[in-house]
Enzyme design. Structure first.
Site, mmCIF file in Angstrom:
data_model
loop_
_atom_site.group_PDB
_atom_site.id
_atom_site.type_symbol
_atom_site.label_atom_id
_atom_site.label_comp_id
_atom_site.label_asym_id
_atom_site.label_seq_id
_atom_site.Cartn_x
_atom_site.Cartn_y
_atom_site.Cartn_z
ATOM 1 C CG HIS A 1 1.938 20.052 53.119
ATOM 2 N ND1 HIS A 1 3.201 20.605 53.060
ATOM 3 C CD2 HIS A 1 2.069 18.858 53.752
ATOM 4 C CE1 HIS A 1 4.064 19.788 53.646
ATOM 5 N NE2 HIS A 1 3.402 18.717 54.070
ATOM 6 C CG ASP B 1 2.353 21.598 49.628
ATOM 7 O OD1 ASP B 1 2.680 22.571 50.331
ATOM 8 O OD2 ASP B 1 2.574 20.421 49.955
ATOM 9 C CG HIS C 1 4.797 26.246 49.574
ATOM 10 N ND1 HIS C 1 6.159 26.418 49.730
ATOM 11 C CD2 HIS C 1 4.638 25.394 48.534
ATOM 12 C CE1 HIS C 1 6.800 25.683 48.832
ATOM 13 N NE2 HIS C 1 5.903 25.058 48.090
ATOM 14 N NE ARG D 1 9.737 30.277 55.632
ATOM 15 C CZ ARG D 1 9.135 29.802 56.718
ATOM 16 N NH1 ARG D 1 8.448 30.620 57.506
ATOM 17 N NH2 ARG D 1 9.221 28.516 57.022
ATOM 18 C CG HIS E 1 6.289 19.575 49.899
ATOM 19 N ND1 HIS E 1 5.420 20.619 49.716
ATOM 20 C CD2 HIS E 1 7.171 19.639 48.871
ATOM 21 C CE1 HIS E 1 5.771 21.287 48.647
ATOM 22 N NE2 HIS E 1 6.830 20.717 48.108
ATOM 23 C CG HIS F 1 9.217 29.578 49.366
ATOM 24 N ND1 HIS F 1 9.919 29.410 50.531
ATOM 25 C CD2 HIS F 1 7.929 29.245 49.644
ATOM 26 C CE1 HIS F 1 9.102 28.976 51.482
ATOM 27 N NE2 HIS F 1 7.885 28.870 50.966
ATOM 28 C CG HIS G 1 4.426 28.909 55.220
ATOM 29 N ND1 HIS G 1 5.689 28.644 55.700
ATOM 30 C CD2 HIS G 1 4.507 28.756 53.874
ATOM 31 C CE1 HIS G 1 6.506 28.362 54.691
ATOM 32 N NE2 HIS G 1 5.806 28.433 53.570
ATOM 33 C CG HIS H 1 4.779 23.841 53.587
ATOM 34 N ND1 HIS H 1 4.868 23.142 52.411
ATOM 35 C CD2 HIS H 1 5.657 24.872 53.474
ATOM 36 C CE1 HIS H 1 5.757 23.721 51.622
ATOM 37 N NE2 HIS H 1 6.255 24.766 52.253
#
Length: 255
Positions: free
Chosen positions: A157, A160, A129, A219, A154, A196, A131, A146
Site C-alpha cells: 500500500h 505502508d 501506516h 491503534r 499489504h 500501532h 489509513h 489502510h
C-alpha cells in the site's frame, strides 16, 4: 470549488486540441511526398505533447501552498492519542512531516514521536501506516483500513511505512522516496496516519490480517494529513543536522 471553472476551461481547450489534431492528421494524409509526411509527423507530435501536458496539469493538480518555494509541497500531521484508547496504554504524541517536489518528485517523510514505554521489554519496533479516512470522530477507529487505491496486498500500500525502532521512548526517523504522494489522483492529503501498538509482520504472517494490515495491533495514536508551509520541515531538518553534528563531535572526543 474555485478551481472548477479553470478545469472546465482546460477541458474545453483539450477537446478543441484533440479535434485539431484529428483535422491536421487527415488533412496531411492528402499531401504527397516525403517532406510533407515529415511535416505532418512533426505537427502531430507537437499536438500530442500539448495534449499530454494539459492532461498532466488536470490530473496532477498542485495543492495550494504558501511561501516562496512554489515547487515543493509540504504537509503536517499532529499525532495525538486515540480518544478511545485505554488510560493504561502508551500515550503517543508528536509530528509526521512531509515534503515532495512538484510534479514528479518522490515524497520524503520525517517521524518525530514520543510517549512509548522506555523499558527494554516494550522497546520493540512499532508499525505506522496511512489509513483510508481522515475521520477521527471515533478516535483512530474511524480511519478505516489502510489506504489501498490499487487494491493490492499489504505491505504494498502507498502508506505502508513499515516498522520503526523505539529508543528511549521515542521514534525519530527520516524515510526518503516513499511511494505515497501529496498530489495527483492518489493524494494522501486528508487521510490519516495511524501509529500501532505492535510490529508489522510485513505480510508474512500467513493469514488474512497479515495481507490487510500486517497484524500490527491496536491503534495507539493518529492524525489527519494537512497542507502546510515549509517552516516545520526546515526546523526539523536543522535540528536533526545539529544532533548528528553533536554526536559526531562526542564520538571524536571519545576516540
Amino acid at each position: 470549488m474555485a478551481r472548477f471553472p479553470a478545469i472546465l476551461m482546460m477541458l474545453s481547450v483539450l477537446s478543441a486540441t484533440i479535434i485539431l489534431a484529428t483535422c491536421v492528421s487527415y488533412g496531411a494524409m492528402e499531401l504527397a511526398g516525403e517532406e510533407s509526411n515529415l511535416k505532418r509527423a512533426e505537427q502531430i507530435n507537437d499536438i500530442q505533447k500539448k495534449v499530454s501536458d494539459l492532461w498532466h496539469r488536470l490530473v496532477y493538480v498542485k495543492p495550494v501552498t504558501s511561501g516562496r518555494d512554489e515547487h515543493t509541497v509540504y504537509a503536517n500531521c499532529q499525532v495525538k492519542p486515540s480518544s478511545t484508547l485505554e488510560a493504561n496504554k502508551s500515550q503517543v504524541t508528536g509530528q509526521v512531516l512531509f515534503k515532495q517536489l512538484y510534479p514528479d518528485g518522490k515524497m520524503d517523510v520525517f517521524f518525530d514521536l514520543s510517549g512509548f514505554p522506555t523499558n527494554n521489554r516494550n522497546a520493540s519496533c512499532r508499525a505506522i501506516h496511512i489509513h483510508k479516512f481522515g475521520d477521527l470522530s471515533n478516535g483512530c477507529d474511524g480511519t478505516s483500513g489502510h489506504y489501498n487505491p490499487h487494491e493490492v496486498n499489504h505491505p504494498q500500500h502507498p502508506g505502508d511505512f513499515g516498522n520503526f525502532p523505539v529508543k528511549d521512548g521515542k521514534i525519530r526517523k527520516f524515510r526518503f522516496n516513499v511511494s505515497a504522494s501529496l498530489f495527483g489522483p492518489y493524494s494522501v492529503l486528508g487521510r490519516a496516519i495511524v501509529v500501532h501498538e505492535q510490529e508489522d509482520d510485513l505480510g508474512k504472517g500467513g493469514n488474512k490480517g497479515s495481507l490487510e494490515h500486517g497484524n500490527a495491533g491496536k491503534r495507539l495514536a493518529c492524525c489527519v494529513i494537512g497542507i502546510c508551509g515549509p517552516e516545520l520541515w526546515n526546523k526539523k531538518a536543522l535540528d536533526n543536522a545539529s544532533r548528528k553534528k553533536r554526536r559526531l563531535e562526542r564520538g571524536g572526543k571519545t576516540a
